[in-house]
Design an enzyme around this catalytic site. Structure first.
Site, short mmCIF file in Angstrom:
data_model
loop_
_atom_site.label_atom_id
_atom_site.label_comp_id
_atom_site.label_asym_id
_atom_site.label_seq_id
_atom_site.Cartn_x
_atom_site.Cartn_y
_atom_site.Cartn_z
N HIS A 17 -7.03 -7.51 10.40
CA HIS A 17 -5.79 -7.38 11.16
C HIS A 17 -6.02 -7.72 12.64
CE1 HIS A 17 -4.71 -4.28 7.94
NE2 HIS A 17 -3.84 -5.25 7.79
N LYS A 41 6.00 5.23 -0.07
CA LYS A 41 4.55 5.10 -0.26
C LYS A 41 3.83 6.13 0.59
CE LYS A 41 1.83 1.23 -0.54
NZ LYS A 41 1.46 -0.14 -0.16
N ARG A 90 -4.94 -14.71 4.03
CA ARG A 90 -6.36 -14.55 3.69
C ARG A 90 -6.82 -15.55 2.63
NH1 ARG A 90 -5.59 -8.52 1.98
NH2 ARG A 90 -3.81 -9.63 1.08
N SER A 127 -6.73 -3.34 3.57
CA SER A 127 -6.81 -1.90 3.84
C SER A 127 -7.05 -1.13 2.54
CB SER A 127 -5.52 -1.42 4.50
OG SER A 127 -5.32 -2.05 5.75
O1 LIG Z 1 -4.97 -5.26 4.67
C1 LIG Z 1 -4.03 -5.78 4.04
O2 LIG Z 1 -3.43 -5.22 3.07
C2 LIG Z 1 -3.59 -7.17 4.42
C3 LIG Z 1 -2.53 -7.76 3.72
C4 LIG Z 1 -2.12 -9.05 4.04
C5 LIG Z 1 -2.76 -9.73 5.06
N1 LIG Z 1 -2.58 -10.98 5.59
N2 LIG Z 1 -3.47 -11.20 6.60
C6 LIG Z 1 -4.20 -10.09 6.71
BR1 LIG Z 1 -5.55 -9.89 7.98
C7 LIG Z 1 -3.81 -9.13 5.77
C8 LIG Z 1 -4.24 -7.84 5.45
#
Ligand SMILES: O=C(O)c1ccc2[nH]nc(Br)c2c1
Length: 157
Positions: A17, A41, A90, A127
């Protein structure tokens, strides 16, 4: 004045992030990091706790505001005069859903979404995976800022 928003759950914020946030802060005059409030959630951290962790880990960038929102992101953007949404990507697996959301948001209000590829060293990070590994005693200290890792250890104690 060019404003953008980086929305997310940030439960908790990871180096992935912060990679996106820091790079985005360098591209816009003002950047809002907005924590999505999702009452259905139960997260590890409350929304105020996530905001506090974001405050603590983004202080080097002086053009960042930390906030939270519920409801439609585009409504938040409209009321805060935000010009663009920035989303990290990602992997190809992120793209399908993010493309759909970007096209819906464009259709709803004309706001554009900019996709930013994460740095390769963080492309596996989420996360939820970090929390899962930590819950089983795995060492995730190299994946999180120290303040986040310490807070997570306290949650799991
Ligand atoms: O930590 C996540 O759930 C999550 C989700 C979607 C994500 N897109 N780019 C990043 Br960095 C990212 C992180």
């Amino acid at each position: 004045m060019r404003r953008a928003v980086c929305p997310g759950s940030f439960d908790p914020p990871t180096f992935g992030h912060l990679d996106i946030i820091g790079r985005s802060a360098g591209l816009f005059d003002e950047l809002t990091v907005a924590v999505l409030v999702n009452p259905s959630k139960d997260g590890m951290f409350s929304v105020p706790e996530r905001q506090e962790l974001l405050h603590a880990t983004t202080s080097e960038w002086k053009n960042i505001t930390i906030d939270s929102f519920n409801g439609l992101l585009v409504d938040y953007c409209r009321t805060h005069s935000i010009d663009a949404i920035v989303k990290g990507l990602r992997a190809v697996s992120d793209f399908d859903y993010e493309l759909q959301m970007a096209q819906m948001n464009k259709r709803l209000t004309g706001i554009d979404t900019l996709f930013m590829p994460t740095s390769p060293e963080f492309s596996f990070l989420s996360s939820s995976l970090v929390k899962q590994v930590a819950r089983y005693g795995g060492d995730v200290s190299h994946l999180l800022p120290d303040v986040v890792h310490t807070a997570m250890q306290a949650k799991l104690a």
